[in-house]
Scaffold this active site. Structure first.
Site, short mmCIF file in Angstrom:
data_model
loop_
_atom_site.label_atom_id
_atom_site.label_comp_id
_atom_site.label_asym_id
_atom_site.label_seq_id
_atom_site.Cartn_x
_atom_site.Cartn_y
_atom_site.Cartn_z
N PRO A 133 20.26 28.39 21.62
CG PRO A 133 22.08 30.11 20.03
CD PRO A 133 20.82 29.37 20.50
CB SER A 137 13.68 21.39 29.11
OG SER A 137 15.07 20.94 28.71
CB THR A 164 15.11 18.27 12.16
OG1 THR A 164 15.76 18.25 14.21
CG2 THR A 164 14.91 17.52 11.90
NE ARG A 289 30.33 -15.15 17.67
CZ ARG A 289 31.60 -14.70 17.14
NH1 ARG A 289 31.78 -15.02 15.54
NH2 ARG A 289 32.92 -14.73 17.00
CB ILE A 358 22.24 -9.94 21.52
CG1 ILE A 358 21.82 -10.06 22.78
CG2 ILE A 358 22.26 -11.05 20.00
CD1 ILE A 358 20.33 -10.40 22.39
CG HIS A 359 25.50 -7.75 16.74
ND1 HIS A 359 23.73 -7.68 17.26
CD2 HIS A 359 24.94 -7.68 15.29
CE1 HIS A 359 22.84 -7.45 15.96
NE2 HIS A 359 23.94 -8.25 15.01
CD GLU A 384 9.21 16.45 18.90
OE1 GLU A 384 10.58 16.28 18.70
OE2 GLU A 384 9.08 17.08 17.82
CB THR A 386 15.43 15.72 28.19
OG1 THR A 386 14.30 17.00 29.35
CG2 THR A 386 15.69 16.30 27.64
C1 LIG Z 1 19.36 16.05 16.48
C2 LIG Z 1 18.63 17.20 17.40
C3 LIG Z 1 17.43 17.98 16.86
C4 LIG Z 1 16.34 18.63 17.24
N1 LIG Z 1 15.52 19.78 16.85
C5 LIG Z 1 14.61 20.40 17.63
C6 LIG Z 1 13.81 20.60 16.49
O1 LIG Z 1 13.38 20.25 15.50
N2 LIG Z 1 12.78 22.09 16.82
C7 LIG Z 1 13.85 22.58 18.03
O2 LIG Z 1 12.64 23.59 19.11
N3 LIG Z 1 14.07 21.83 18.69
C8 LIG Z 1 15.13 20.69 18.09
N4 LIG Z 1 15.80 19.70 19.08
C9 LIG Z 1 16.53 20.43 20.76
C10 LIG Z 1 15.90 19.68 21.30
O3 LIG Z 1 13.80 19.84 21.38
C11 LIG Z 1 16.45 20.18 22.67
O4 LIG Z 1 18.02 19.56 22.49
C12 LIG Z 1 15.71 19.57 24.03
O5 LIG Z 1 15.09 19.72 24.39
C13 LIG Z 1 16.44 19.96 24.70
O6 LIG Z 1 16.81 20.62 25.32
P1 LIG Z 1 18.61 21.84 25.91
O7 LIG Z 1 19.17 20.89 24.89
O8 LIG Z 1 18.55 22.96 25.99
O9 LIG Z 1 18.50 20.53 26.83
P2 LIG Z 1 18.68 21.87 28.61
O10 LIG Z 1 16.82 22.06 28.16
O11 LIG Z 1 19.66 22.20 28.73
O12 LIG Z 1 18.78 20.51 29.27
C14 LIG Z 1 20.55 20.31 29.83
C15 LIG Z 1 19.76 18.60 31.04
O13 LIG Z 1 18.85 19.36 32.17
C16 LIG Z 1 17.82 18.94 31.91
N5 LIG Z 1 17.15 18.74 32.91
C17 LIG Z 1 16.47 21.21 32.45
N6 LIG Z 1 15.67 21.38 33.36
C18 LIG Z 1 15.38 20.22 34.34
C19 LIG Z 1 14.71 20.11 35.51
N7 LIG Z 1 13.48 21.82 35.59
N8 LIG Z 1 14.46 19.16 36.10
C20 LIG Z 1 15.18 18.32 36.30
N9 LIG Z 1 16.22 18.26 35.14
C21 LIG Z 1 16.01 19.53 33.75
C22 LIG Z 1 17.70 17.54 31.23
O14 LIG Z 1 16.30 16.56 31.50
C23 LIG Z 1 19.11 17.83 30.17
O15 LIG Z 1 19.20 16.66 30.71
C24 LIG Z 1 16.50 19.17 18.43
C25 LIG Z 1 17.57 18.52 19.26
C26 LIG Z 1 18.55 17.12 18.83
C27 LIG Z 1 20.00 17.05 19.66
#
Ligand SMILES: Cc1cc2nc3c(=O)[nH]c(=O)nc-3n(C[C@H](O)[C@H](O)[C@H](O)COP(=O)(O)OP(=O)(O)OC[C@H]3O[C@@H](n4cnc5c(N)ncnc54)[C@H](O)[C@@H]3O)c2cc1C
Length: 404
Positions: A133, A137, A164, A289, A358-359, A384, A386
Site C-alpha cells: 500500500p 517504485s 494480479t 466514416r 479518429i472515432h 512493471e 512507471t
Molecule cells: C492494475 C495493476 C496491476 C498491478 N499488478 C501488480 C502485480 O501483479 N504485482 C506487483 O507487485 N505490483 C503490481 N502493480 C503495482 C505497480 O507495479 C505499481 O503501481 C507501480 O510500480 C508504481 O508504484 P506506485 O503505484 O506505488 O507509485 P509510486 O511509486 O508511489 O509513484 C507515484 C508517482 O511518482 C513517480 N515517482 C516515484 N519515484 C520517483 C522518482 N524517484 N523520480 C521521479 N518520479 C518518481 C512515479 O513514476 C509515479 O508517477 C499493479 C498495478 C496496477 C495498477
C-alpha cells in the site's frame, strides 16, 4: 480487418505456426468476447480453459517439465497477439510467466519438479508480489516481513497491494524483509513461494494467516483480478524460499529485479499489441466514416495520424524484439528492456488516443471497442515500473556503460 505485422516474414517456421495459431485464437475467441467480460468485469474462464488446452501457460517452461520450451522472443510475440485481443488475457499469463522464469532461473531442482509441471498445464497458476500500500517504485522501502521460527520455518506478516491473479493463483512469489538491519536494505530481502488455496479468500489449515481481500475496483484491465494480500502469522517452510534457504535467503531483491527485466519486455509486447489493435480499428473506421464529401482517411491530417501510429508500432516492436533477443542470448537487457517498456507503453497510449480521436464522438461510446482500449492502455504506463522509473533505469545504465 487483421493487419499482420510486417515482421511476420522474419519469423522462424515454428514461430510462424504458433503465432498464426494464437492470432486465430485472438480473432475467434478473444475479440468477439472481450466486450462482454470487460463490461461485466467477469473472469473469462472459457477463454482461460482454451488457453490451457493450447499450452499457453507453459510457453517458456522447458519440455522436460511439460512446457513448450520456447524463448522469450517467441513469448513476446505471443503476448503481442493476445494483447491485440485484450490485455487482460495476457495479464492472466504474465505473472505466471514471471513466476516460472523465477523458478527456472533461481529455483532448486526440488522446487522445479514440484511446481513447473502443474504450472505448464495451467493447473497451478502463479502471482508475483512486490508492491505494498505504501510502496511501488521504491522496492527497498517494503515493509512486509518474514521472521524465523524455532521449528526452522518462517512466519510472514504484512500487506501486499495490486497483486494480479491474487485470488485465483495457487502460488505467490512474494518479496519480504528477512533482515530489517541490512544496509543497504535490499540485502535483507527474500522471495518466498507462498502457497494457498486458489480462489479462496480466507485460507485456513496449513495456509491459515493468508487472506485475499475482495478484488480492487479498476478503471480498465477488467476480468482479471488485482487484489491486496494480507499475511498475518502465515507459516511458510524454509524450503519455500526461492532457491532454498542457503542459496535464496536475503537474495530476493536481485532475483525479483532480474525477473522484472523479462517482465518489462513482456509489458512492452503488450504495448505493441494494444497499439496494433488501435491501428486496425483506426484504419477501418477512417475508411468508413465520411465528412466533407469523402472518407476521413482521405484527409491528410488523418493520414498523418495513421502514419505516426504505424511508425511508432514498428519502432516499439523492434525495441521489444531486441530486448527479448538479448535476454535469450544470455546478455543483460536491463537498458534495452527499459527502453522497450518505456517506448512501447507510451506508443500504446499514443495510438489508443489517436484512434479514439479518429472515432470522434463514437469513441466515447461503449458500443465501440476503442472505449475499452482507452481504459486499458494507461495500465501499461504504470505496471512493471512507471515511465519515470524506466527513464531512471535507462539513465543509470547509460552512465554505467559510458563511465569516463
Ligand atoms: C492494475 C495493476 C496491476 C498491478 N499488478 C501488480 C502485480 O501483479 N504485482 C506487483 O507487485 N505490483 C503490481 N502493480 C503495482 C505497480 O507495479 C505499481 O503501481 C507501480 O510500480 C508504481 O508504484 P506506485 O503505484 O506505488 O507509485 P509510486 O511509486 O508511489 O509513484 C507515484 C508517482 O511518482 C513517480 N515517482 C516515484 N519515484 C520517483 C522518482 N524517484 N523520480 C521521479 N518520479 C518518481 C512515479 O513514476 C509515479 O508517477 C499493479 C498495478 C496496477 C495498477
Amino acid at each position: 480487418m487483421a493487419v499482420a505485422p510486417d515482421t511476420y516474414s522474419e519469423y522462424t517456421d515454428e514461430q510462424r505456426d504458433i503465432i498464426a495459431m494464437v492470432r486465430q485464437f485472438a480473432d475467434e475467441q478473444i475479440l468477439p468476447n472481450a466486450e462482454h467480460y470487460d463490461h461485466e468485469d467477469e473472469f473469462p474462464q472459457p477463454i482461460v480453459d482454451q488457453m490451457k488446452e493450447l499450452g499457453l501457460f507453459g510457453v517458456t517452461i522447458p519440455e522436460e517439465y511439460g512446457g513448450m520450451g520456447l524463448d522469450l522472443t517467441t513469448y513476446c510475440m505471443i503476448v503481442e497477439e493476445l494483447s491485440r485481443g485484450w490485455i487482460s488475457i495476457s495479464g492472466i499469463i504474465n505473472t505466471h510467466f514471471i513466476g516460472s522464469y523465477l523458478l527456472m532461473k533461481f529455483g532448486n531442482e526440488e522446487q522445479k519438479q514440484k511446481y513447473l509441471p502443474e504450472m505448464a498445464t495451467g493447473e497451478c497458476r502463479a502471482a508475483f508480489s512486490l508492491s505494498e500500500p505504501e510502496m511501488g517504485s521504491d522496492v527497498q522501502a517494503l515493509k512486509a516481513t518474514a521472521k524465523k521460527l524455532g521449528d526452522g520455518g518462517y512466519e510472514l506478516n504484512g500487506q501486499k497491494m495490486w497483486v494480479t491473479n491474487g485470488l485465483r493463483s495457487t502460488i505467490v512469489f512474494v518479496l519480504v524483509r528477512t533482515d530489517p538491519k541490512a544496509d543497504p536494505p535490499y540485502k535483507g530481502m527474500t522471495c518466498f513461494i507462498a502457497e494457498k488455496e486458489p480462489g479462496v479468500s480466507e485460507n485456513t489449515g496449513e495456509y491459515a494467516g493468508f487472506t485475499v481481500p475482495p478484488p480492487l475496483k479498476k478503471m480498465g484491465y477488467k476480468g482479471v483480478e488485482s487484489t491486496e494480500l494480507v499475511f498475518d502469522g502465515y507459516k511458510c517452510p524454509a524450503e519455500n524460499i526461492l532457491g532454498g534457504e542457503d542459496a535464496g535467503l536475503n537474495r530476493g531483491f536481485q532475483q525479483m529485479m532480474d525477473a522484472l527485466e523479462v517482465g518489462r519486455a513482456n509489458v512492452a509486447a503488450r504495448g505493441v499489441g494494444i497499439a496494433q489493435r488501435a491501428l486496425e480499428l483506426a484504419l477501418r473506421y477512417s475508411q468508413e466514416r465520411r465528412t466533407f464529401g469523402k472518407p476521413i482517411a482521405q484527409h491528410q491530417v488523418i493520414q498523418f495520424k495513421l502514419a505516426d501510429m504505424a511508425t511508432q508500432i514498428e519502432a516499439a516492436r523492434l525495441l521489444t524484439r531486441k530486448a527479448a533477443r538479448l535476454k535469450d542470448a544470455g546478455e543483460s537487457s536491463e537498458l534495452e528492456a527499459g527502453m522497450a517498456k518505456l517506448f512501447a507503453s507510451e506508443a500504446g497510449r499514443f495510438c489508443v488516443e489517436e484512434c479514439f480521436r479518429i472515432h470522434g464522438g463514437y469513441g466515447y461510446s461503449k458500443e465501440y471497442e476503442i472505449e475499452r482500449l482507452y481504459r486499458d492502455a494507461p495500465l501499461l504506463l504504470i505496471g512493471e515500473g512507471t515511465s519515470e522509473i524506466q527513464k531512471m533505469v535507462i539513465g543509470r545504465k547509460l552512465l554505467q556503460r559510458h563511465k569516463i
